[in-house]
Design a protein around this motif. Structure first.
Motif, PDB file in Angstrom:
ATOM      1  N   ARG A 172      18.926  31.259  62.876  1.00 28.39           N
ATOM      2  CA  ARG A 172      18.546  30.806  64.088  1.00 28.39           C
ATOM      3  C   ARG A 172      18.756  32.107  64.547  1.00 28.39           C
ATOM      4  N   ASP A 173      18.189  31.919  66.181  1.00 27.65           N
ATOM      5  CA  ASP A 173      17.884  32.733  67.164  1.00 27.65           C
ATOM      6  C   ASP A 173      17.648  34.157  66.634  1.00 27.65           C
ATOM      7  N   ILE A 174      16.650  34.419  65.975  1.00 26.08           N
ATOM      8  CA  ILE A 174      16.248  35.737  65.549  1.00 26.08           C
ATOM      9  C   ILE A 174      15.278  36.380  66.612  1.00 26.08           C
ATOM     10  N   PRO A 175      15.581  37.385  67.388  1.00 24.72           N
ATOM     11  CA  PRO A 175      14.493  37.835  68.052  1.00 24.72           C
ATOM     12  C   PRO A 175      12.995  38.110  67.779  1.00 24.72           C
ATOM     13  N   ALA A 176      12.058  37.585  68.228  1.00 31.41           N
ATOM     14  CA  ALA A 176      10.769  37.863  67.849  1.00 31.41           C
ATOM     15  C   ALA A 176      10.071  38.491  69.239  1.00 31.41           C
ATOM     16  N   ARG A 177       9.060  39.462  68.688  1.00 29.80           N
ATOM     17  CA  ARG A 177       8.227  39.685  69.832  1.00 29.80           C
ATOM     18  C   ARG A 177       7.015  40.670  69.380  1.00 29.80           C
ATOM     19  N   GLN A 178       5.788  40.476  69.744  1.00 30.76           N
ATOM     20  CA  GLN A 178       4.841  41.460  69.710  1.00 30.76           C
ATOM     21  C   GLN A 178       4.163  42.162  70.896  1.00 30.76           C
ATOM     22  N   PHE A 248       2.009  34.579  73.341  1.00 31.93           N
ATOM     23  CA  PHE A 248       1.672  35.532  74.085  1.00 31.93           C
ATOM     24  C   PHE A 248       2.381  36.680  73.712  1.00 31.93           C
ATOM     25  N   VAL A 249       1.511  38.026  73.888  1.00 30.46           N
ATOM     26  CA  VAL A 249       1.955  39.474  73.554  1.00 30.46           C
ATOM     27  C   VAL A 249       2.833  39.813  74.886  1.00 30.46           C
ATOM     28  N   ASP A 250       3.829  40.700  74.306  1.00 29.59           N
ATOM     29  CA  ASP A 250       4.636  41.242  75.540  1.00 29.59           C
ATOM     30  C   ASP A 250       5.568  40.136  75.914  1.00 29.59           C
ATOM     31  N   ARG A 251       6.153  39.163  75.153  1.00 27.25           N
ATOM     32  CA  ARG A 251       6.754  38.141  75.734  1.00 27.25           C
ATOM     33  C   ARG A 251       8.044  38.046  74.495  1.00 27.25           C
ATOM     34  N   ASP A 252       9.348  37.835  75.103  1.00 25.05           N
ATOM     35  CA  ASP A 252      10.336  37.615  74.157  1.00 25.05           C
ATOM     36  C   ASP A 252      10.527  36.316  73.907  1.00 25.05           C
ATOM     37  N   TYR A 253      10.726  35.995  72.483  1.00 26.73           N
ATOM     38  CA  TYR A 253      10.846  34.747  71.700  1.00 26.73           C
ATOM     39  C   TYR A 253      12.036  34.750  71.101  1.00 26.73           C
ATOM     40  N   LEU A 254      12.774  33.436  70.443  1.00 24.94           N
ATOM     41  CA  LEU A 254      13.677  33.529  69.563  1.00 24.94           C
ATOM     42  C   LEU A 254      13.091  32.565  68.510  1.00 24.94           C
ATOM     43  N   ALA A 255      13.267  32.837  66.998  1.00 21.40           N
ATOM     44  CA  ALA A 255      12.647  32.055  66.074  1.00 21.40           C
ATOM     45  C   ALA A 255      13.802  31.398  65.279  1.00 21.40           C
ATOM     46  N   GLU A 256      13.638  30.355  64.641  1.00 22.12           N
ATOM     47  CA  GLU A 256      14.691  29.737  63.524  1.00 22.12           C
ATOM     48  C   GLU A 256      13.690  29.715  62.426  1.00 22.12           C
ATOM     49  N   GLY A 257      14.158  29.494  61.213  1.00 23.64           N
ATOM     50  CA  GLY A 257      13.729  29.670  59.981  1.00 23.64           C
ATOM     51  C   GLY A 257      14.478  28.586  58.758  1.00 23.64           C
ATOM     52  N   ARG A 258      13.536  28.253  57.874  1.00 24.84           N
ATOM     53  CA  ARG A 258      14.419  27.308  57.024  1.00 24.84           C
ATOM     54  C   ARG A 258      13.241  27.538  55.554  1.00 24.84           C
ATOM     55  N   LEU A 277       9.113  29.033  66.655  1.00 24.84           N
ATOM     56  CA  LEU A 277       9.212  30.106  67.879  1.00 24.84           C
ATOM     57  C   LEU A 277       9.593  29.212  68.974  1.00 24.84           C
ATOM     58  N   TYR A 278      10.815  29.815  69.796  1.00 26.18           N
ATOM     59  CA  TYR A 278      10.685  29.354  71.123  1.00 26.18           C
ATOM     60  C   TYR A 278      10.951  30.337  72.025  1.00 26.18           C
ATOM     61  N   SER A 279      10.680  30.214  73.326  1.00 24.48           N
ATOM     62  CA  SER A 279      10.956  30.845  74.475  1.00 24.48           C
ATOM     63  C   SER A 279      12.298  31.446  74.525  1.00 24.48           C
ATOM     64  N   SER A 280      12.425  32.808  74.765  1.00 25.68           N
ATOM     65  CA  SER A 280      13.804  33.295  74.804  1.00 25.68           C
ATOM     66  C   SER A 280      14.729  32.567  75.805  1.00 25.68           C
ATOM     67  N   THR A 281      13.913  31.989  76.838  1.00 26.23           N
ATOM     68  CA  THR A 281      14.489  31.518  78.053  1.00 26.23           C
ATOM     69  C   THR A 281      14.987  29.902  77.759  1.00 26.23           C
ATOM     70  N   GLY A 282      14.540  29.357  76.464  1.00 23.06           N
ATOM     71  CA  GLY A 282      14.889  27.894  76.067  1.00 23.06           C
ATOM     72  C   GLY A 282      13.785  27.161  76.345  1.00 23.06           C
TER      73      GLY A 282
END
Length: 304
Positions: A172-178, A248-258, A277-282
């Motif tokens: 959970r809560d893995i930073p993700a961004r392009q 979106f590009v240039d936007r911070d996300y958080l990812a969870e995986g299973r 994928l979730y927005s980093s702001t929730g």
């Protein structure tokens, strides 16, 4: 119906984008996808290594083939495909750098739970099927091509490269961004560069192309799997589902995986996993991916 989001790219093919229809099937132009990773020495995209493993040459990554479908899917489903659309592809035959391929989208059919679904596939001009699956719009499609295949996956009996993995493993809560620095150079070479990928004014930011969205969702991959020894891997299947898209590009996300399933064949070990994928702001999830990764036994000293 021509989409206003389309712009041409003469660097990949001289034929302007146009959709033909035959018996309700939407047919895209023949394109020649670029093997972006051909300089990755020792990978499946490297000509020399791929030939050692029995392929005709370095392969075009499966997520690159996703780039040909959006204009056809927007034409079939409307712009809502960018927000709640899905594309579920199983890869059948690998292609090499510049090899011609053509995308097809069958007639959309209404789904009982709402939304629409269509069969999709890609072929070479000789009729060799490169990938096949389903596309949809509306609620997430529980009967997508990959979800149906997952129901028939047989558990692995002998895993060596993936011996540390377990079905149900989660992160959970893995930073993700392009970033634009990563994606902009590729827009000059992808087969169908839509204007929304480069113009932030159209949708409130630069939209990530399917391949870029998939790369963003792959942020969980290293965290969720511990592999043993060197090996060569390749994509076996990918499903990209927008839940509150686009990504979106240039936007911070958080990812969870299973980890969804672990299986094997005479030539590969295989791992199915899901990433959300979730927005980093929730808030609500933005996109979800199912991926099948194949690890080639012939590339591992644990098998040779």
């Amino acid at each position: 119906m021509a989409t206003p989001l389309q712009m041409g790219n003469d660097m990949t093919d001289q034929t302007p984008f146009a959709i033909r229809e035959h018996d309700g099937v939407r047919i895209g132009p023949i394109r020649r996808p670029t093997n972006f990773s051909k300089a990755a020495v020792g990978s499946i995209h490297d000509d020399a290594r791929a030939r050692e493993l029995g392929f005709r040459g370095g392969t075009v990554a499966g997520n690159i083939h996703f780039e040909q479908y959006p204009p056809l899917l927007i034409d079939a489903f409307g712009d809502d495909w960018l927000r709640t659309g899905g594309l579920s592809l199983y890869f059948l035959n690998a292609t090499t750098d510049g090899e011609p391929v053509q995308a097809f989208v069958g007639p959309p059919e209404a789904r009982a739970e709402g939304g629409w679904r269509a069969k999709v596939w890609m072929e070479t001009p000789d009729g060799v099927r490169v990938n096949e699956g389903t596309a949809s719009v509306g609620p997430p499609d529980e009967m997508s091509a990959l979800r149906l295949r997952l129901k028939d996956v047989r558990p692995a009996q002998d895993l060596r490269i993936l011996r540390s993995a377990r079905v149900g493993d989660q992160v959970r809560d893995i930073p993700a961004r392009q970033d634009s620095e990563q994606t902009d150079p590729r827009l000059e070479l992808i087969t169908e560069p839509l204007a929304i990928y480069s113009d932030p004014e159209l949708m409130g930011g630069k939209v990530a192309s399917p391949a870029a969205a998939i790369d963003c969702l792959r942020a969980v991959e290293t965290a969720i799997f511990t592999t043993n020894g060197p090996f060569v891997g390749m994509f076996g299947a990918i499903e990209l589902q927008f839940l509150a898209g686009p990504v979106f590009v240039d936007r911070d996300y958080l990812a969870e995986g299973r980890v969804l399933a672990l299986s094997e064949s005479p030539k590969t070990e295989a791992a199915w996993f899901e990433s959300t994928l979730y927005s980093s702001t929730g808030g609500a999830p933005v996109a979800r991916m199912i991926m099948l990764s194949r690890l080639l036994k012939a590339s591992s000293p644990l098998w040779t």
